[in-house]
Design a protein around this motif. Structure first.
Motif, PDB file in Angstrom:
ATOM      1  N   ALA A 191      25.160 108.825  14.623  1.00 14.09           N
ATOM      2  CA  ALA A 191      25.607 110.197  14.898  1.00 14.09           C
ATOM      3  C   ALA A 191      24.866 111.228  14.054  1.00 14.09           C
ATOM      4  CB  ALA A 191      27.117 110.311  14.658  1.00 14.09           C
ATOM      5  N   LEU A 192      24.398 110.819  12.900  1.00 14.46           N
ATOM      6  CA  LEU A 192      23.729 111.751  11.991  1.00 14.46           C
ATOM      7  C   LEU A 192      22.220 111.604  11.990  1.00 14.46           C
ATOM      8  CD1 LEU A 192      26.150 111.710   8.927  1.00 14.46           C
ATOM      9  CD2 LEU A 192      25.407 113.736  10.175  1.00 14.46           C
ATOM     10  N   LYS A 193      21.661 110.966  13.002  1.00  8.51           N
ATOM     11  CA  LYS A 193      20.233 110.646  12.920  1.00  8.51           C
ATOM     12  C   LYS A 193      19.336 111.873  12.845  1.00  8.51           C
ATOM     13  CE  LYS A 193      19.280 109.753  17.846  1.00  8.51           C
ATOM     14  NZ  LYS A 193      20.512 110.299  18.471  1.00  8.51           N
ATOM     15  N   GLU A 194      19.722 112.951  13.501  1.00  7.23           N
ATOM     16  CA  GLU A 194      18.887 114.159  13.418  1.00  7.23           C
ATOM     17  C   GLU A 194      18.950 114.774  12.027  1.00  7.23           C
ATOM     18  OE1 GLU A 194      21.073 113.662  15.879  1.00  7.23           O
ATOM     19  OE2 GLU A 194      19.869 113.590  17.724  1.00  7.23           O
ATOM     20  N   VAL A 195      20.114 114.747  11.415  1.00  2.10           N
ATOM     21  CA  VAL A 195      20.229 115.292  10.061  1.00  2.10           C
ATOM     22  C   VAL A 195      19.484 114.396   9.075  1.00  2.10           C
ATOM     23  CG1 VAL A 195      21.842 115.951   8.230  1.00  2.10           C
ATOM     24  CG2 VAL A 195      22.431 116.380  10.627  1.00  2.10           C
ATOM     25  N   ASP A 196      19.662 113.092   9.206  1.00  2.00           N
ATOM     26  CA  ASP A 196      18.931 112.158   8.335  1.00  2.00           C
ATOM     27  C   ASP A 196      17.413 112.339   8.475  1.00  2.00           C
ATOM     28  OD1 ASP A 196      21.344 111.114   7.569  1.00  2.00           O
ATOM     29  OD2 ASP A 196      21.114 109.186   8.561  1.00  2.00           O
ATOM     30  N   ALA A 197      16.970 112.613   9.697  1.00  2.00           N
ATOM     31  CA  ALA A 197      15.537 112.760   9.927  1.00  2.00           C
ATOM     32  C   ALA A 197      14.959 113.958   9.185  1.00  2.00           C
ATOM     33  CB  ALA A 197      15.247 112.899  11.423  1.00  2.00           C
ATOM     34  N   ALA A 198      15.811 114.925   8.901  1.00  2.00           N
ATOM     35  CA  ALA A 198      15.348 116.113   8.179  1.00  2.00           C
ATOM     36  C   ALA A 198      15.527 115.973   6.676  1.00  2.00           C
ATOM     37  CB  ALA A 198      16.110 117.342   8.679  1.00  2.00           C
ATOM     38  N   ALA A 199      16.144 114.885   6.243  1.00  2.36           N
ATOM     39  CA  ALA A 199      16.431 114.698   4.818  1.00  2.36           C
ATOM     40  C   ALA A 199      15.315 113.920   4.139  1.00  2.36           C
ATOM     41  CB  ALA A 199      17.753 113.957   4.656  1.00  2.36           C
ATOM     42  N   LEU A 200      15.208 114.098   2.821  1.00  5.26           N
ATOM     43  CA  LEU A 200      14.218 113.337   2.052  1.00  5.26           C
ATOM     44  C   LEU A 200      14.842 112.124   1.380  1.00  5.26           C
ATOM     45  CD1 LEU A 200      11.962 116.175   0.613  1.00  5.26           C
ATOM     46  CD2 LEU A 200      11.442 114.558   2.436  1.00  5.26           C
ATOM     47  N   ALA A 201      16.177 112.046   1.390  1.00  7.97           N
ATOM     48  CA  ALA A 201      16.847 110.833   0.888  1.00  7.97           C
ATOM     49  C   ALA A 201      18.183 110.721   1.585  1.00  7.97           C
ATOM     50  CB  ALA A 201      17.041 110.888  -0.627  1.00  7.97           C
ATOM     51  N   VAL A 202      18.529 109.505   2.000  1.00 10.68           N
ATOM     52  CA  VAL A 202      19.817 109.244   2.641  1.00 10.68           C
ATOM     53  C   VAL A 202      20.576 108.255   1.752  1.00 10.68           C
ATOM     54  CG1 VAL A 202      20.993 108.383   4.703  1.00 10.68           C
ATOM     55  CG2 VAL A 202      18.803 109.606   4.917  1.00 10.68           C
ATOM     56  N   CYS A 203      21.643 108.752   1.130  1.00 15.20           N
ATOM     57  CA  CYS A 203      22.422 107.950   0.177  1.00 15.20           C
ATOM     58  C   CYS A 203      23.756 107.551   0.788  1.00 15.20           C
ATOM     59  CB  CYS A 203      22.698 108.757  -1.089  1.00 15.20           C
ATOM     60  SG  CYS A 203      21.227 109.368  -1.907  1.00 15.20           S
ATOM     61  N   GLU A 204      24.395 106.567   0.166  1.00 16.55           N
ATOM     62  CA  GLU A 204      25.734 106.172   0.610  1.00 16.55           C
ATOM     63  C   GLU A 204      26.801 106.480  -0.425  1.00 16.55           C
ATOM     64  OE1 GLU A 204      25.791 102.155   2.047  1.00 16.55           O
ATOM     65  OE2 GLU A 204      23.968 102.436   3.233  1.00 16.55           O
ATOM     66  N   THR A 205      26.395 106.588  -1.693  1.00 15.22           N
ATOM     67  CA  THR A 205      27.388 106.766  -2.758  1.00 15.22           C
ATOM     68  C   THR A 205      26.997 107.900  -3.699  1.00 15.22           C
ATOM     69  OG1 THR A 205      26.246 105.283  -4.280  1.00 15.22           O
ATOM     70  CG2 THR A 205      27.805 104.269  -2.747  1.00 15.22           C
ATOM     71  N   PRO A 206      28.001 108.465  -4.381  1.00 15.60           N
ATOM     72  CA  PRO A 206      27.712 109.478  -5.398  1.00 15.60           C
ATOM     73  C   PRO A 206      26.790 108.946  -6.491  1.00 15.60           C
ATOM     74  CG  PRO A 206      30.040 109.506  -4.856  1.00 15.60           C
ATOM     75  CD  PRO A 206      29.458 108.321  -4.148  1.00 15.60           C
ATOM     76  N   ALA A 207      26.923 107.678  -6.818  1.00 13.67           N
ATOM     77  CA  ALA A 207      26.055 107.112  -7.856  1.00 13.67           C
ATOM     78  C   ALA A 207      24.589 107.167  -7.425  1.00 13.67           C
ATOM     79  CB  ALA A 207      26.477 105.667  -8.147  1.00 13.67           C
ATOM     80  N   GLN A 208      24.358 106.892  -6.145  1.00  7.87           N
ATOM     81  CA  GLN A 208      22.977 106.972  -5.656  1.00  7.87           C
ATOM     82  C   GLN A 208      22.443 108.402  -5.720  1.00  7.87           C
ATOM     83  OE1 GLN A 208      23.363 105.078  -1.800  1.00  7.87           O
ATOM     84  NE2 GLN A 208      22.014 103.403  -2.457  1.00  7.87           N
ATOM     85  N   VAL A 209      23.286 109.348  -5.317  1.00  6.54           N
ATOM     86  CA  VAL A 209      22.856 110.752  -5.393  1.00  6.54           C
ATOM     87  C   VAL A 209      22.473 111.102  -6.829  1.00  6.54           C
ATOM     88  CG1 VAL A 209      23.600 113.160  -5.160  1.00  6.54           C
ATOM     89  CG2 VAL A 209      24.232 111.475  -3.408  1.00  6.54           C
ATOM     90  N   ALA A 210      23.303 110.709  -7.769  1.00  5.68           N
ATOM     91  CA  ALA A 210      23.031 111.023  -9.177  1.00  5.68           C
ATOM     92  C   ALA A 210      21.750 110.355  -9.652  1.00  5.68           C
ATOM     93  CB  ALA A 210      24.214 110.585 -10.046  1.00  5.68           C
ATOM     94  N   GLN A 211      21.516 109.135  -9.201  1.00 11.55           N
ATOM     95  CA  GLN A 211      20.292 108.441  -9.621  1.00 11.55           C
ATOM     96  C   GLN A 211      19.040 109.076  -9.011  1.00 11.55           C
ATOM     97  OE1 GLN A 211      20.907 104.269  -8.855  1.00 11.55           O
ATOM     98  NE2 GLN A 211      22.086 103.979 -10.730  1.00 11.55           N
TER      99      GLN A 211
END
Lengths: 156, 156, 156, 156, 156, 156, 156, 156
Positions: free
Chosen positions: C123-143
């Motif tokens: 469902a989010l493939k268009e948004v993911d395609a515009a992103a430079l990183a696709v994370c699943e957890t807050p820890a990943q975002v922080a890293q």
């Protein structure tokens, strides 16, 4: 009051008189908080920087070219950072670089203040038309900058 | 004098020699006030960041893709913040990312300084044509930056 | 090293879990220097701001409209100021505003990091395609943010 | 929370009442960190600045022209620096410069807050349509700004 | 009269009903000169384009990613070319790509028209706040476009 | 359907194979309406243009410099006019100009399609990361362009 | 000669006199090739478009708001397409929308021509200061446009 | 081949020789498709346009100012429309407007071609540094334009 608390002003043009010092001294006396910048005013350094920094050239064209491009690094950075560009035209020299800077600033939408003696009015009419103030003396430039920052006119 | 009091410089390109350290050391010795930035120079970290941070991949293409995009976050932010971009090309590797950064900076109107050995001149002619200075050594890069900030040439 | 010394990050999207706190706490623990911002996370305040601040409305459409526009002042200012925009999509609610923010940031050329559970991938493939990183957890975002600022991977 | 830690707000429009002082006082009481700016509110100085600073003019048109351009230096710099532009329309005067500022800010994508008495609604409908908040009182403006910076509604 | 003689309109969003055909037919009946564009409405082609054109993928994430990026070529080109972007939200699916397109267009300063059933008002309030018209039916969209081009209201 | 009726595509990179002819022939066969452009593919003309048009040079550096700048007039105009930029990397030569063009297009927000053999994946990962499609053959490039313009996949 | 072969001119402001017809007729008589556009000059349609197209409103504020936003679609598209914006101020009405359009065009860098009776000079000084020509009559506007396109002055 | 099918070129600078006619004739002979534009070359019309079109002035400054602003409408429109700007400097006059145009074009990122006799090299070094080609004769300008459009060198 309520003017810009920090103001960056680039002083472009003529490098053979002390007009920059006069503008800066007057602004300092008036207690203004302005971050001034300008081109290299050591004429020899400005002319020689290309070959001194990057190696000699046989042909005058490339000697000038190398130097002008290094000076362009500086000018580009400073004009992009400036809130206001002041351009001074004097009697001597053709000062095409000053007019170039004025065009560059105008295209960026940066306010331009021009300073030149009245006898250059006709020759500079296109540059004046793009300026928001046309001054004749460093004291006028300083007073315009003071008004921009403080909202106060001299003697009031 | 009257140069940019604060200057942000991004050091792009080759990560296998210590040219960045040389440039920074020379600028520090000269007393310059420059905020340097650059890519991740730990080659392993730069290659692995995608899979280490966001999960393993079977295919090399996606492994590279994930990593390159994370590095692109960093590069995009830093090039946008930079007043000047220095791009170093060395003998080894194809360094297409260095040329990519040069094109990106050129399109933004950010001044580009290129550094490469003279034997790469023909291959790099399009990149050199977009640059405002073409240097051969870290010392030259530092001296150009010194001139941009201070307006002084070495030995004068 | 040599990363962005100051970094502004806007945390867009879901306001019903504490993911922002987790990201910020992890970044603080890691000693990062990041200026975080985000939408108003008090759901009631966000919904009511229009009528509380500017007067009651009979119709739900205009009630929502007034509030959404005031929130847009905030969002516009913060996304324009941000170096990076993180957008979180959760299981609940449609979160069209999160996708709107992602599109807005993408058009500005601002790097986008997306965070969502894997079941939303299609469902989010268009948004993911515009992103430079696709994370699943807050820890990943922080890293990812840690790597952007420090150039270091966890455990190395 | 998580709002913009620093906020620049330009207060455009009517200069014959103390609405700016009311907005600023209310924001200061609320502990906001906002850098306010605005036009020169000394009507005489604003009208006379051209001829006082740059020399007398015989014709009213050029007298006004010189002054308006000097004021435009100030306005251009401040609107470009502002995160938010507040535009106040009062009962008196035509205040075309206020509407001009609103159009200028809108074209830059800067959020606009309008403040005017309800009886001007029909005449100002195009300006209101471009605004993200339409207020009637200085207190409302201050509360909107407080919400933008703190995310808190009054009394909650 | 005196409206835009040529008008490019991108029809974003829902691809499972014939709303685009209805808008286009109504505009054609009204004699408008509009160049319509839109996403690929063959759901299968839109989902499969990445792997069909560039090779199969094992993981659903990369399968979606390749396709979404190819669709993004198309969307980017068309939204950049459009004078107006119409975004349709329906009852089904999350349509985050529609909201993404709305945010993208808003950041470019392109006028956005939104179309959705009234029961989605609260969920879409941020998108509606960025739109210049909120419609419920294809007929309304067509009438708004007719007014934009001809300046005439239906029945007058 | 509903794709871009007119499409400008710049074909950057390798000039020693007939890949441009293959892409154009395939698009013509498919009945696409695309306005293709590209660099000068006569290697001698591209190398000599500076000295042939503007006069001989003794030093190879300036010979290259003059030519590269004239080619840059062409490239700048064509990339600015292009809706899509395709960049081809081959086995031979370093093709830094191709990567430069990719970076330039990326900074403009213009969609980039990359074409290269799979063995270059690691070396080109940063360029691939900025691209919306990574192809291996001219046929794939043509099919991606066909899909962008017509919305149809081959064989469907 | 050598002027712009195609010229788009938006005629903003007063809708209660036939000044647009006079400008257009004079330009047609002079054989100019100009694509004119302007706001909806049917006052009733302009005021009612919101509620006629999108549904009735009880409150005058929202009635005006809906209409003004639909008119803003048209105005935004036309001003973005225009090479020159002409803004006419008359004696009646406050015409804040005309001044708004002037500010919008000025921020875009689009040349502005203003037309107003001399008694409005002082009130319009800020708008005049941003204009490149200040006219009093439709005949003057047409002659300025003729000069821009043909380079010829009347009677020469 | 594969060059720009349509090319707009603005010919700025000196208006007292027939260099424009020479460039245009040579391009026509070569079968190029270029849309040329330039300033008003009737010196009297260019000087008098302000007072002829908008009314007499007593002071030379305002006489020049009115005229220069009307010419600026034309220049702004044409430089914004141009793909390439050619700037000619001659021996006579100071031609600050030519240098202004060069700076304006450079800031827009539009390629600049300069034409001047070699004895002006030192005085024009900053302008030359911003140009992509420095020519001495109209024939050279035409040949550069021919190469840009056709990719062919003369005599090959």
């Amino acid at each position: 009051m309520l003017g810009p608390s920090d103001l960056s002003v680039y002083l472009s043009g003529e490098i053979h008189t002390d007009w920059r010092d006069q503008v800066m001294a007057a602004c300092e006396t008036a207690g203004l908080r302005i971050d001034f910048s300008g081109p290299v005013t050591d004429h020899g350094a400005s002319d020689d920087c290309g070959v001194v920094l990057l190696g000699e050239e046989d042909l005058p064209f490339w000697r000038d070219h190398k130097g002008a491009k290094i000076n362009a690094i500086r000018t580009t950075v400073l004009i992009e950072q400036a809130d206001i560009v002041v351009v001074r035209f004097g009697d001597k020299y053709r000062q095409w670089n000053a007019a170039f800077d004025a065009g560059y600033a105008a295209a960026l939408g940066t306010p331009v203040i021009v300073m030149h003696p009245p006898e250059l009015t006709h020759a500079l009419k296109e540059v004046d038309a793009a300026a928001l103030a046309v001054c004749e003396t460093p004291a006028q430039v300083a007073q315009v900058l003071a008004y921009v920052q403080t909202g106060r006119l001299p003697g009031r």
